[in-house]
Structure formats: structure tokens, C-alpha cells
Write a protein that holds these residues in place. Structure first.
Motif, PDB file in Angstrom:
ATOM      1  N   HIS A 105      48.958  39.760  40.291  1.00  0.00           N
ATOM      2  CA  HIS A 105      48.417  40.666  39.277  1.00  0.00           C
ATOM      3  C   HIS A 105      48.802  42.108  39.612  1.00  0.00           C
ATOM      4  N   MET A 107      47.933  46.393  38.782  1.00  0.00           N
ATOM      5  CA  MET A 107      47.077  47.448  38.238  1.00  0.00           C
ATOM      6  C   MET A 107      47.711  48.798  38.522  1.00  0.00           C
ATOM      7  N   GLU A 208      38.723  39.199  40.314  1.00  0.00           N
ATOM      8  CA  GLU A 208      37.821  39.847  39.364  1.00  0.00           C
ATOM      9  C   GLU A 208      36.913  40.860  40.057  1.00  0.00           C
ATOM     10  N   LYS A 211      39.012  43.930  40.812  1.00  0.00           N
ATOM     11  CA  LYS A 211      39.272  44.722  39.603  1.00  0.00           C
ATOM     12  C   LYS A 211      38.046  45.564  39.228  1.00  0.00           C
ATOM     13  N   LYS A 212      36.869  44.951  39.269  1.00  0.00           N
ATOM     14  CA  LYS A 212      35.643  45.662  38.899  1.00  0.00           C
ATOM     15  C   LYS A 212      35.373  46.827  39.851  1.00  0.00           C
ATOM     16  N   THR A 215      37.971  49.633  39.267  1.00  0.00           N
ATOM     17  CA  THR A 215      37.707  50.333  38.000  1.00  0.00           C
ATOM     18  C   THR A 215      36.483  51.232  38.114  1.00  0.00           C
ATOM     19  N   MET A 220      41.421  53.050  36.018  1.00  0.00           N
ATOM     20  CA  MET A 220      42.504  52.095  36.222  1.00  0.00           C
ATOM     21  C   MET A 220      43.051  51.557  34.905  1.00  0.00           C
ATOM     22  N   THR A 221      44.286  51.074  34.960  1.00  0.00           N
ATOM     23  CA  THR A 221      44.886  50.313  33.871  1.00  0.00           C
ATOM     24  C   THR A 221      45.173  48.912  34.384  1.00  0.00           C
ATOM     25  N   ASP A 222      44.531  47.918  33.786  1.00  0.00           N
ATOM     26  CA  ASP A 222      44.750  46.529  34.179  1.00  0.00           C
ATOM     27  C   ASP A 222      45.955  45.998  33.406  1.00  0.00           C
TER      28      ASP A 222
END
Length: 513
Positions: A105, A107, A208, A211-212, A215, A220-222
């Protein structure tokens, strides 16, 4: 494009408004009067249309940049260096993900440098078009870094490094932009390149959570699954991962007006000898440097052109038409092979293996040799090198010995890196060399008296062999129509059109067959 031209277009005005909004939200500066003895740094707007792998404009980006070239070392800033991940580390992570069938992934940190806290007092002028009415004479005191400042990369790296370590990530001591988090049998690997980060692992739940948390801490840009990273196109499939630079290759061909050229089958003529004092008229050095630089970045996924690019890069100061012709031949080769790339898939033999090779006195000007090596883990190469040796060797044995030492040094670093990634190499790493005398010099003390004149730094290979960290093995090399090949099952380059076996050679371009 200047400010007036950009301000007349709605897309660029919106982009500038977003940049100022992000800066204010981040509390990057405060409006103050300029203290005596200080000088305000000028700023300017920089505009860029961000494109995807297909060349389509995804968004318009306006960046407020400080003119950091006016800063003085020791007065306005101290340390400026910030580490970024090596591309070979990125390829290693791709290989690891493909082997374990993990997804990678990606980001992006919005306005990353704005998050770095400054230790120095820095003042900038108010940005054009956004001056505070009635207080135009005042300046902005920076509390956080701004793009263009000499210390901005360092400040951002210190900020993100502290965040990762506070979140129980372990920074790899052998790759300072690589962070690893292990919880029981789960692992999360994060690779950072300035403000772009990729991550993979064996537990989607950790993705996940990561990411949380990111952010929450940064804007952030996912981006989702990794598909386009640092100019490299990435195709993640069920059975493997393909990386190419097809779009970039086509851009390079178009830039140098070679998109209609006739393709050739090899990047360099077999047996060609280039020299600084060769025939031909002088050509524009700036054009030649731009061409070589473009080709150099293409070697990120194209080891087959590495040697040829390395040779032409020796003549950037005073290039002639002969050197330009050799460089354009590489472009003609690329014209017919734009879709070539590296395909990482599941392998039954997922261990580190290296190949080392050298020519002897191949440089016509100083008679120095060229060292080359390539490393595989699984079926596909992930790191390679082709570089002129710093010393003049007196025999092919010495040239191969020096090349093998460079290969062994890199192998030790890779073994340490793999250990941090929970892939310890318990057995000695096999390195294949095509010179029996060089192998004997590394193993047998009887040969040591014959090599006293070799620089002591190249005898490090003996220590690694005796410690059982690496194991040198002989590999046969045969000539076929003037092209060097290696009898081995290792070394595979797979594309959408087929599978090719290849090995990196120092005295001719790497060959696919």
C-alpha cells in the motif's frame, strides 16, 4: 509559468489557496516585525501538474518555496542531510511481498516539510498575492519548516522519525528510512522516501490501524495499492508483481527525438572502445548530461542497460559525436524494449545469491577495470552495480578479486538488512565468480604472498570467507557470437511478453537470452 500567469487561471488559484490554507492550518508561521540584524528570505511560487502513469493530469499543485540558496551555512542552518530509502531496498520489499503474496500500500504526506519543527530563527517575506493588508512591511517568522529551506528535509525527517519510534516501530540500523513493527507473529514494514511511503506486511488489520494513526497525526493522502512510485509503474497481480518504467522510457525517447528511431538488439556495439580523446566534433555538454541522467534513472528497473550507461557517463565533461552516437544507440535499444521490466514472483529457492564479474583494463584512458555485480533473491534480481574500479590492476585475477570484494561488501550489508526483515541467511551467501585464481586468493593462504601490493581494503573478502559469511563458487563463462553468457539457471527477467535469463557482465552490456 510566473505568478501573474498562474493567478489568471482558476485551477492554479485554487491550488495556491489550498497551499496557503494548509500552511495556516499547520501554524507554520506568524506575522512579526523583522528584528534588527536579521534578513528575510524571499519566497516564490512553484507550479506543477501532477500526472499518473498514463501521463494524465491528476491534480494541479502549487508550492510556496523559500529561496534557500540565500541562506548561509553555520548562521542560518546547521545540518541539512536527511536519509531516503535506497531503490534497491524498495525492490527488495517488492520481492518480499511477492514471495509472501502480500499487498503493498502507498500513502503520501501532504505538505510534508511543513511538519518539521525549526530550531533556528528564520524569517521570510510575505508570499506574493497573499500579503496582509495594511501590514505589508512585516515579515513571517517560521515556526515550522518551509519547502526550499536548507534545513527543511532534516527537520521533516526528525519529525517523522520521532513519530515512528514513539509508535514502537524499530528503525533499521542498515537502512535508516526503513521501519519495522513486529507484534507476535505479525509484521508491518514501512519504507519512507521523503513524503512518499509504502508499507506491507502479513496482517491487513495492522494496515488499517497504521492508516488511522498516520491520518490523525498528519494530513495524508491514501493512494491505495502501490501502482506508481517514484516514476516506477507497479502492477500487483495474484501470482507476482511487475515493475516497469515503460511510460518514462517513452518520455525519454520523445524528449530526445528518438521515438521514431530504428530499434537495435543490444544497447552497445560489441567490442566498441570509447576514449576521451576519440574522434568526432564536440557536442553540447548540457544536452549530453541530460541524456545520460535520463538513462541513469531508467536503470532503476533496467539492469540490461546499466553497463552501457556507465560507460557513456564517463564522457560527460567533453562529449563528442562519437560519445553521443553511443548514447543514442542505447535509446535505439530502449525503443524496441520499452515493455521490459522485472517480475517478482514466488520462488522455491528464496535465498540471497550474487554474481560478480570484471573486465581488465577496459577503460582506454586510464586502463582501470570495471567491477559489476548482481544479486538475486528468488528468481529475479533486485540490486545491481557496474562501476569503474578506483585502482589499476595488474592482471585479470586482481581485477576479478577487487570486483569480488565489492560484491562481498554489498552481500554483508544485504545479509544484515535481510536479518532485520526476519529473513536471516543462515547459510553462507553464494557468490559466483568466473576466475579460479581470484577464488583461490580469497581462500588459500599460499596465494597471499603474490598479492601484497593489492590495497589492504580489498583483502576484506578473506575475512568474510573465513567467517563463513559468503562462499565463492566458480561459474563457467562461454562466448557465443562475441556475446558473453553464463551457464546458470539463476537470473530471470520476466515481462508480459516472455521470460529471459540474463547475467550482468562488466566487459559487455548485460545480455538477455
Amino acid at each position: 509559468m510566473n505568478f501573474q500567469e498562474a493567478f489568471e487561471k482558476k485551477t492554479w488559484r485554487i491550488a495556491m489557496d489550498e497551499e496557503i490554507k494548509a500552511i495556516k492550518k499547520n501554524e507554520t508561521w506568524e506575522l512579526v516585525s523583522l528584528p534588527k540584524g536579521h534578513k528575510a528570505i524571499s519566497v516564490k511560487w512553484v507550479y506543477k501538474a501532477k500526472k499518473n502513469s498514463k501521463g494524465e493530469v491528476e491534480r494541479y499543485k502549487a508550492r510556496l518555496v523559500a529561496k534557500g540558496y540565500s541562506q548561509r551555512a553555520g548562521i542560518d542552518y546547521d545540518e541539512v542531510f536527511a536519509p531516503v530509502a535506497r531503490l534497491e531496498t524498495v525492490r527488495l520489499i517488492i520481492s518480499l511481498a511477492a514471495q509472501n503474496k502480500w499487498k503493498i500500500h502507498q500513502m503520501d504526506v501532504k505538505s510534508a516539510f511543513l511538519n518539521g519543527v525549526l530550531d533556528e530563527e528564520v524569517y521570510i517575506e510575505q508570499p506574493q498575492g497573499y500579503e496582509v493588508k495594511g501590514e505589508e512591511e512585516k515579515v513571517l517568522k517560521l515556526k515550522k519548516a518551509l519547502y526550499g529551506l536548507k534545513q527543511a528535509p532534516r527537520a521533516w525527517n526528525a519529525r517523522i522519525d520521532k513519530y515512528f519510534q514513539d509508535k514502537n516501530f524499530i528503525k533499521c540500523p542498515y537502512e535508516h528510512a526503513l521501519y519495522i513493527k513486529a507484534q507476535g507473529g505479525d509484521i508491518l514494514i514501512v519504507c519512507l522516501y521523503v513524503d512518499d511511503l509504502i508499507f506491507t506486511g502479513n496482517n491487513p488489520t495492522m494496515f488499517e490501524e497504521f492508516k488511522k494513526e498516520m491520518t490523525k497525526e498528519f494530513e495524508m493522502t491514501d493512494i491505495g495499492l502501490m501502482s506508481y512510485y517514484l516514476g516506477i509503474e507497479v502492477k500487483q497481480e495474484d501470482h507476482g508483481i511487475l515493475i516497469t518504467q515503460e511510460g518514462y522510457a517513452k518520455e525519454v525517447l520523445k524528449k530526445f527525438k528518438m521515438d521514431d528511431a530504428n530499434p537495435v538488439s543490444t544497447p552497445m556495439e560489441c567490442g566498441i572502445k570509447l576514449s576521451k580523446h576519440g574522434e568526432g566534433e564536440t557536442v553540447n555538454p548540457s544536452l549530453f548530461k541530460s541524456l545520460v541522467g535520463s538513462l541513469r534513472y531508467l536503470t532503476c528497473t533496467r539492469p540490461d542497460i546499466l553497463y552501457a550507461v556507465g560507460v557513456v557517463s564517463r564522457y560527460m565533461e567533453h562529449p563528442t559525436t562519437t560519445h553521443l552516437k553511443a548514447a543514442k544507440r542505447i535509446l535505439r535499444y530502449i525503443k524496441g524494449t520499452t515493455n521490459l521490466g522485472l517480475y517478482y514472483s514466488v520462488s522455491d529457492y528464496y535465498k540471497l545469491v550474487g554474481y560478480s564479474d570484471s573486465d581488465w583494463g577496459g577503460d582506454m584512458d586510464d586502463r582501470k577495470s570495471t567491477s559489476s555485480f548482481v544479486f538475486y533473491i528468488g528468481n529475479t534480481a533486485f540490486t545491481w552495480m557496474s562501476k569503474k574500479q578506483p585502482i589499476v590492476t595488474l592482471s585479470t585475477c586482481e581485477a576479478e578479486y577487487v570486483a569480488a570484494t565489492s560484491c562481498v561488501c554489498h552481500a554483508i550489508w544485504l545479509r544484515n538488512l535481510l536479518k532485520e526483515l526476519s529473513l536471516p541467511q543462515k547459510e553462507p551467501t553464494k557468490i559466483f565468480v568466473d576466475n579460479k585464481s581470484a577464488i583461490a586468493s580469497a581462500k588459500n593462504p599460499v596465494f597471499h604472498d603474490r598479492s601484497k601490493h593489492i590495497d589492504t581494503r580489498y583483502h576484506y573478502i578473506r575475512e568474510c570467507v573465513s567467517n563463513n559469511d559468503v562462499k565463492l563458487e566458480y561459474v563457467v563463462k562461454v562466448a557465443d557470437f562475441g556475446v558473453a553468457r553464463v551457464k546458470t539457471q539463476s537470473g530471470v527477467m520476466t515481462t508480459e511478453t516472455g521470460t529471459y535469463h540474463w547475467i550482468l557482465l562488466a566487459f559487455s552490456s548485460p545480455v538477455v537470452f
